[in-house]
Design a protein around this motif. Structure first.
Motif, PDB file in Angstrom:
ATOM      1  N   GLY A   1      29.235  27.667 -16.427  1.00 43.94           N
ATOM      2  CA  GLY A   1      28.564  28.328 -17.539  1.00 43.94           C
ATOM      3  C   GLY A   1      29.251  29.515 -18.167  1.00 43.94           C
ATOM      4  N   GLY A   2      30.207  30.130 -17.483  1.00 44.91           N
ATOM      5  CA  GLY A   2      30.846  31.322 -18.026  1.00 44.91           C
ATOM      6  C   GLY A   2      31.660  31.058 -19.276  1.00 44.91           C
ATOM      7  N   THR A   3      32.430  29.997 -19.261  1.00 45.36           N
ATOM      8  CA  THR A   3      33.262  29.664 -20.423  1.00 45.36           C
ATOM      9  C   THR A   3      32.394  29.322 -21.621  1.00 45.36           C
ATOM     10  N   LYS A   4      31.331  28.588 -21.406  1.00 44.30           N
ATOM     11  CA  LYS A   4      30.411  28.263 -22.500  1.00 44.30           C
ATOM     12  C   LYS A   4      29.808  29.530 -23.094  1.00 44.30           C
ATOM     13  N   ARG A   5      29.417  30.463 -22.249  1.00 43.22           N
ATOM     14  CA  ARG A   5      28.781  31.680 -22.752  1.00 43.22           C
ATOM     15  C   ARG A   5      29.749  32.456 -23.651  1.00 43.22           C
ATOM     16  N   VAL A   6      30.989  32.599 -23.215  1.00 48.40           N
ATOM     17  CA  VAL A   6      31.981  33.322 -24.014  1.00 48.40           C
ATOM     18  C   VAL A   6      32.229  32.606 -25.341  1.00 48.40           C
ATOM     19  N   ALA A   7      32.439  31.302 -25.277  1.00 50.43           N
ATOM     20  CA  ALA A   7      32.741  30.534 -26.484  1.00 50.43           C
ATOM     21  C   ALA A   7      31.601  30.587 -27.492  1.00 50.43           C
ATOM     22  N   CYS A   8      30.377  30.421 -26.996  1.00 50.46           N
ATOM     23  CA  CYS A   8      29.222  30.410 -27.907  1.00 50.46           C
ATOM     24  C   CYS A   8      28.963  31.790 -28.500  1.00 50.46           C
ATOM     25  N   ALA A   9      29.242  32.838 -27.729  1.00 52.49           N
ATOM     26  CA  ALA A   9      29.066  34.193 -28.259  1.00 52.49           C
ATOM     27  C   ALA A   9      30.003  34.428 -29.438  1.00 52.49           C
ATOM     28  N   LEU A  10      31.260  34.000 -29.312  1.00 49.50           N
ATOM     29  CA  LEU A  10      32.211  34.157 -30.410  1.00 49.50           C
ATOM     30  C   LEU A  10      31.834  33.259 -31.585  1.00 49.50           C
ATOM     31  N   ALA A  11      31.493  32.010 -31.305  1.00 44.17           N
ATOM     32  CA  ALA A  11      31.172  31.066 -32.376  1.00 44.17           C
ATOM     33  C   ALA A  11      29.945  31.508 -33.173  1.00 44.17           C
ATOM     34  N   GLU A  12      28.948  32.057 -32.488  1.00 45.29           N
ATOM     35  CA  GLU A  12      27.742  32.518 -33.180  1.00 45.29           C
ATOM     36  C   GLU A  12      28.083  33.620 -34.176  1.00 45.29           C
ATOM     37  N   GLN A  13      28.928  34.547 -33.756  1.00 44.99           N
ATOM     38  CA  GLN A  13      29.343  35.627 -34.657  1.00 44.99           C
ATOM     39  C   GLN A  13      30.142  35.080 -35.837  1.00 44.99           C
ATOM     40  N   LEU A  14      31.041  34.166 -35.570  1.00 45.33           N
ATOM     41  CA  LEU A  14      31.864  33.595 -36.639  1.00 45.33           C
ATOM     42  C   LEU A  14      31.016  32.828 -37.644  1.00 45.33           C
ATOM     43  N   ALA A  15      30.081  32.031 -37.163  1.00 45.54           N
ATOM     44  CA  ALA A  15      29.231  31.259 -38.071  1.00 45.54           C
ATOM     45  C   ALA A  15      28.434  32.179 -38.982  1.00 45.54           C
ATOM     46  N   ALA A  16      27.937  33.283 -38.427  1.00 46.34           N
ATOM     47  CA  ALA A  16      27.163  34.225 -39.237  1.00 46.34           C
ATOM     48  C   ALA A  16      28.056  34.898 -40.284  1.00 46.34           C
ATOM     49  N   LEU A  17      29.242  35.301 -39.882  1.00 41.57           N
ATOM     50  CA  LEU A  17      30.153  35.986 -40.802  1.00 41.57           C
ATOM     51  C   LEU A  17      30.653  35.062 -41.910  1.00 41.57           C
ATOM     52  N   LEU A  18      30.839  33.790 -41.572  1.00 35.71           N
ATOM     53  CA  LEU A  18      31.412  32.835 -42.523  1.00 35.71           C
ATOM     54  C   LEU A  18      30.354  32.061 -43.303  1.00 35.71           C
ATOM     55  N   GLY A  19      29.085  32.257 -42.953  1.00 33.51           N
ATOM     56  CA  GLY A  19      28.033  31.502 -43.610  1.00 33.51           C
ATOM     57  C   GLY A  19      28.164  30.010 -43.364  1.00 33.51           C
ATOM     58  N   ALA A  20      28.547  29.659 -42.143  1.00 35.08           N
ATOM     59  CA  ALA A  20      28.833  28.260 -41.807  1.00 35.08           C
ATOM     60  C   ALA A  20      27.816  27.720 -40.808  1.00 35.08           C
ATOM     61  N   ALA A  21      27.700  26.404 -40.769  1.00 40.06           N
ATOM     62  CA  ALA A  21      26.889  25.752 -39.745  1.00 40.06           C
ATOM     63  C   ALA A  21      27.598  25.875 -38.398  1.00 40.06           C
ATOM     64  N   GLU A  22      26.842  25.711 -37.329  1.00 39.27           N
ATOM     65  CA  GLU A  22      27.400  25.833 -35.989  1.00 39.27           C
ATOM     66  C   GLU A  22      27.081  24.576 -35.185  1.00 39.27           C
ATOM     67  N   GLU A  23      28.085  24.054 -34.471  1.00 35.17           N
ATOM     68  CA  GLU A  23      27.881  22.843 -33.677  1.00 35.17           C
ATOM     69  C   GLU A  23      28.655  22.979 -32.370  1.00 35.17           C
ATOM     70  N   HIS A  24      28.062  22.475 -31.277  1.00 36.18           N
ATOM     71  CA  HIS A  24      28.658  22.619 -29.950  1.00 36.18           C
ATOM     72  C   HIS A  24      29.028  21.254 -29.375  1.00 36.18           C
TER      73      HIS A  24
END
Length: 270
Positions: A15-38
């Motif tokens: 779970g650690g790698t997923k948590r780090v990746a999703c934390a970064l992706a969530e911020q990027l999606a918000a900043l870029l106004g983009a959809a997010e998919e895992h």
């Protein structure tokens, strides 16, 4: 350039790698106004597909570090599964507070060879899979704040009309895998070590269901295949009925507790 989708791809047995990746992706999606998919690559059935990404995708590709490199049983599967078409990518290596070794450069080379364009990369410290005392509580608030700042920098890069690939060392041969050590400084030889099933097992089968290598037999709950020491079975068991008893493995964990509990720093490439 316009990014329409931020895609998180991860292998994350505990779970650690997923948590780090999703934390970064969530911020990027918000900043870029983009959809997010895992997209998880953790279980064997997850790795039966090929994942293809386009120029308007941004991929956050995250892997744990095993012995200073990408997991040797998974790296060929990453290369087979991941396909980019001039797709911007941010490789992340998540390491257990010891050292990222050469894993990040290996990850960069792998994704670039698969048709991706690296725009940034990072090595992030996390709790070690072997012990909660090593990298305790990480990623913590400080790590997450650094990831937020990293996301803002990536968004600024992607706002440019033309993006140059990340500049990194593509020529030097990759470093060898780290040799685990025992407390006496000699090599710890636990390649064939497997978890031991204890008498308090309730036969729930979660260990078999969550084994990323599909190596635990559902009927016997014994490890019949390759064990990568990821600790997924140990950590998922609600009865704490699995543990490693191999002396060399236990000595290596003791060595890590002795020498690798000081806070390791994250590394960001932009």
């Amino acid at each position: 350039m316009k990014i329409n989708r931020v895609c998180t791809v991860f292998f994350s047995p505990t779970g650690g790698t997923k948590r780090v990746a999703c934390a970064l992706a969530e911020q990027l999606a918000a900043l870029l106004g983009a959809a997010e998919e895992h997209f998880s690559l953790t279980l064997p059935e997850d790795r039966q597909k090929t994942l293809c990404f386009q120029e308007d995708d941004l991929v956050v590709a995250a892997s744990p570090v095993y012995a200073g490199r990408l997991p040797n049983k998974l790296a060929p599967e990453y290369a087979r599964i991941l396909r980019g078409h001039h797709t911007p990518v941010v490789p992340l290596c998540v390491f257990g507070n010891r050292s990222p070794g050469d894993a990040l450069r290996e990850w960069l080379l792998l994704v670039e060879n698969g048709g991706f364009v690296p725009v940034a990369a990072a090595s992030i410290a996390c709790r070690h899979a072997f012990s909660d005392e090593i990298g305790a509580g990480r990623p913590d608030k400080e790590d997450l704040a650094e990831l937020c700042a990293f996301a803002r920098s990536i968004a600024q890069i992607l706002a440019q009309p033309d993006i140059d690939p990340l500049d990194y060392d593509r020529e030097t041969p990759l470093a060898p895998y780290y040799t685990p050590l025992k407390t006496d400084g000699t090599p710890a030889k636990f390649l064939k070590a497997k978890p031991v099933l204890l008498e308090n097992c309730t036969r729930c089968g979660l260990c078999a269901d969550q084994c990323p290598m599909g190596s635990i037999e559902r009927e016997t709950l014994l490890v019949s295949g390759v064990c990568i020491k990821c600790q997924s079975c140990v950590r998922v068991c609600p009865s704490h009925a699995l543990r490693f008893e191999d002396p060399d493995f236990l000595s290596h964990v003791a060595m890590l507790r002795e020498h690798c509990t000081a806070r390791a720093e994250n590394t960001f490439l932009l």
